[in-house]
Design an enzyme around this catalytic site. Structure first.
Site, mmCIF file in Angstrom:
data_model
loop_
_atom_site.group_PDB
_atom_site.id
_atom_site.type_symbol
_atom_site.label_atom_id
_atom_site.label_comp_id
_atom_site.label_asym_id
_atom_site.label_seq_id
_atom_site.Cartn_x
_atom_site.Cartn_y
_atom_site.Cartn_z
ATOM 1 N N GLY A 143 -12.093 10.396 -56.656
ATOM 2 C CA GLY A 143 -10.716 10.257 -56.160
ATOM 3 C C GLY A 143 -10.117 11.556 -55.648
ATOM 4 N N TYR A 147 -9.069 17.547 -52.824
ATOM 5 C CA TYR A 147 -8.724 18.562 -53.833
ATOM 6 C C TYR A 147 -9.975 19.331 -54.285
ATOM 7 C CZ TYR A 147 -6.443 20.310 -58.146
ATOM 8 O OH TYR A 147 -5.930 21.079 -59.154
ATOM 9 N N ILE A 180 -4.696 20.387 -67.859
ATOM 10 C CA ILE A 180 -3.603 21.103 -68.536
ATOM 11 C C ILE A 180 -2.379 20.187 -68.554
ATOM 12 C CG2 ILE A 180 -2.227 23.232 -68.523
ATOM 13 C CD1 ILE A 180 -5.310 23.694 -68.776
HETATM 14 N N1 CAA Z 1 -16.153 7.502 -62.039
HETATM 15 C C1 CAA Z 1 -16.624 6.329 -61.606
HETATM 16 N N2 CAA Z 1 -15.844 5.294 -61.293
HETATM 17 C C2 CAA Z 1 -14.534 5.451 -61.425
HETATM 18 C C3 CAA Z 1 -13.952 6.647 -61.871
HETATM 19 C C4 CAA Z 1 -14.823 7.686 -62.192
HETATM 20 N N3 CAA Z 1 -14.381 8.870 -62.637
HETATM 21 N N4 CAA Z 1 -12.617 6.508 -61.876
HETATM 22 C C5 CAA Z 1 -12.356 5.247 -61.453
HETATM 23 N N5 CAA Z 1 -13.517 4.624 -61.187
HETATM 24 C C6 CAA Z 1 -13.681 3.247 -60.718
HETATM 25 C C7 CAA Z 1 -12.990 2.304 -61.668
HETATM 26 O O1 CAA Z 1 -13.833 2.011 -62.766
HETATM 27 C C8 CAA Z 1 -12.758 1.102 -60.785
HETATM 28 O O2 CAA Z 1 -13.968 0.355 -60.635
HETATM 29 P P1 CAA Z 1 -13.906 -1.233 -60.593
HETATM 30 O O3 CAA Z 1 -13.003 -1.560 -59.426
HETATM 31 O O4 CAA Z 1 -15.327 -1.574 -60.393
HETATM 32 O O5 CAA Z 1 -13.328 -1.624 -61.916
HETATM 33 C C9 CAA Z 1 -12.485 1.738 -59.424
HETATM 34 O O6 CAA Z 1 -13.017 3.058 -59.481
HETATM 35 C C10 CAA Z 1 -11.020 1.833 -59.102
HETATM 36 O O7 CAA Z 1 -10.363 2.537 -60.169
HETATM 37 P P2 CAA Z 1 -8.793 2.518 -60.338
HETATM 38 O O8 CAA Z 1 -8.360 1.182 -60.823
HETATM 39 O O9 CAA Z 1 -8.341 3.715 -61.103
HETATM 40 O O10 CAA Z 1 -8.416 2.601 -58.776
HETATM 41 P P3 CAA Z 1 -7.175 3.127 -58.051
HETATM 42 O O11 CAA Z 1 -7.459 2.932 -56.605
HETATM 43 O O12 CAA Z 1 -5.924 2.567 -58.631
HETATM 44 O O13 CAA Z 1 -7.172 4.686 -58.373
HETATM 45 C C11 CAA Z 1 -7.888 6.918 -58.401
HETATM 46 C C12 CAA Z 1 -8.247 5.507 -58.029
HETATM 47 C C13 CAA Z 1 -6.717 7.394 -57.559
HETATM 48 C C14 CAA Z 1 -9.082 7.799 -58.142
HETATM 49 C C15 CAA Z 1 -7.477 6.959 -59.905
HETATM 50 O O14 CAA Z 1 -8.553 6.457 -60.670
HETATM 51 C C16 CAA Z 1 -7.151 8.338 -60.388
HETATM 52 O O15 CAA Z 1 -6.051 8.836 -60.174
HETATM 53 N N6 CAA Z 1 -8.086 8.986 -61.059
HETATM 54 C C17 CAA Z 1 -7.870 10.324 -61.614
HETATM 55 C C18 CAA Z 1 -8.266 11.373 -60.646
HETATM 56 C C19 CAA Z 1 -8.083 12.694 -61.319
HETATM 57 O O16 CAA Z 1 -8.679 13.000 -62.357
HETATM 58 N N7 CAA Z 1 -7.244 13.542 -60.753
HETATM 59 C C20 CAA Z 1 -6.952 14.820 -61.355
HETATM 60 C C21 CAA Z 1 -5.514 15.098 -61.190
HETATM 61 S S1 CAA Z 1 -5.045 16.527 -62.141
HETATM 62 C C22 CAA Z 1 -5.701 17.816 -61.306
HETATM 63 O O17 CAA Z 1 -6.237 17.697 -60.250
HETATM 64 C C23 CAA Z 1 -5.559 19.161 -61.973
HETATM 65 C C24 CAA Z 1 -6.869 19.794 -62.172
HETATM 66 O O18 CAA Z 1 -7.209 20.726 -61.470
HETATM 67 C C25 CAA Z 1 -7.743 19.334 -63.269
#
Ligand code: CAA
Length: 240
Positions: A143, A147, A180
């Site tokens: 996702g 980034y 964080i």
């Molecule tokens: N690995 C594999 N599959 C994944 C996954 C992962 N890490 N995360 C989600 N999926 C899959 C889900 O299992 C789901 O599969 P199914 O449809 O087969 O069930 C599919 O992807 C869709 O998942 P969501 O329901 O979550 O879908 P969405 O479209 O609503 O959201 C997303 C997708 C935007 C990527 C959301 O999962 C998300 O926000 N994830 C977190 C991303 C993340 O960690 N961002 C970090 C932000 S903080 C930051 O960036 C600071 C830093 O430096 C650490």
């Protein structure tokens, strides 16, 4: 005289903790912010640290901002490239603007500001540039192709600029925070965040101050032999 330190995105989240920690340790700190004027105003009231509004992704705006800061406080000797945004979504849903915005704000900003402070640092034979990367630039993250690419770029940028600065007393290092406890991380869907925390060996989110301490260490005059390195602060989530 106290060294002038600029922290981009320095009024909220990790940036706020960095600004405050540097100030508490004797630096003449100025913070930059992009949009949230109310948060910036409250930050200045709370901390006494001045905040300057400009878009770090826009070279001309940075040029203006640096001119103002230099006129008000003197030239910048410590630069913390912290400003960052997320536009998380999978690539099949990502539009070109979401790609560009993240690259500009998170990566091009490092070029813009380093370019604008480096000449003074070269002249005086001293400088500290600390770039905030991310665990997700090291390991990738579902996702976050935008980034992860930007943050990974920061790690390459750091090593290249470190080589250019070394003979001039300018160190360039990166910190790679893990997850964080900030608004950015709290914006991750709760069920997703729970799984992420379960995968962190110390079983909790990090605190902004834990990143700020790393920045302080790298900023010190005494840290002149550390350059081109990445300090990972992530609760053991990613080790290499
Ligand atoms: N690995 C594999 N599959 C994944 C996954 C992962 N890490 N995360 C989600 N999926 C899959 C889900 O299992 C789901 O599969 P199914 O449809 O087969 O069930 C599919 O992807 C869709 O998942 P969501 O329901 O979550 O879908 P969405 O479209 O609503 O959201 C997303 C997708 C935007 C990527 C959301 O999962 C998300 O926000 N994830 C977190 C991303 C993340 O960690 N961002 C970090 C932000 S903080 C930051 O960036 C600071 C830093 O430096 C650490």
């Amino acid at each position: 005289m106290a060294r002038v330190a600029l922290v981009t995105g320095g009024t909220r989240g990790i940036g706020e903790a960095i600004s405050v920690t540097l100030k508490e340790n004797g630096y003449n700190v100025v913070a930059n912010y992009a949009g949230n004027a109310q948060a910036a105003e409250e930050f200045t009231k709370r901390t006494g640290i001045p905040a300057y509004k400009f878009d770090v992704g826009d070279f001309a705006a940075c040029e203006e901002g640096i001119k103002k800061i230099t006129a008000d406080h003197g030239p910048i000797e410590v630069l913390v490239n912290n400003a960052g945004i997320t536009r998380d979504t999978t690539i099949n849903r990502m539009d070109p603007q979401q790609w560009v915005d993240v690259i500009q704000t998170n990566l091009t900003s490092c070029f813009n500001l380093s370019r604008l402070v480096i000449e003074h640092m070269r002249e005086i034979g001293f400088g500290r540039i600390i770039n905030i990367g991310s665990i997700n630039g090291q390991a990738g993250q579902y996702g976050q192709v935008n980034y992860a690419a930007a943050k990974s770029g920061i790690h390459g940028f750091t090593k290249a600029l470190a080589q250019e600065g070394a003979a001039k007393g300018i160190t360039v290092n990166a910190i790679a925070p893990g997850y964080i406890d900030t608004d950015m991380v709290r914006a991750v869907p709760e069920n997703v965040l729970e799984k992420i925390i379960a995968g962190i060996p110390v079983k909790r989110l990090g605190k902004p101050e834990e990143i700020a301490d790393g920045v302080l260490f790298l900023a010190k005059d005494e840290s002149g032999f550390i350059t081109g390195s990445t300090l990972s602060i992530n609760g053991g989530q990613h080790m290499y």
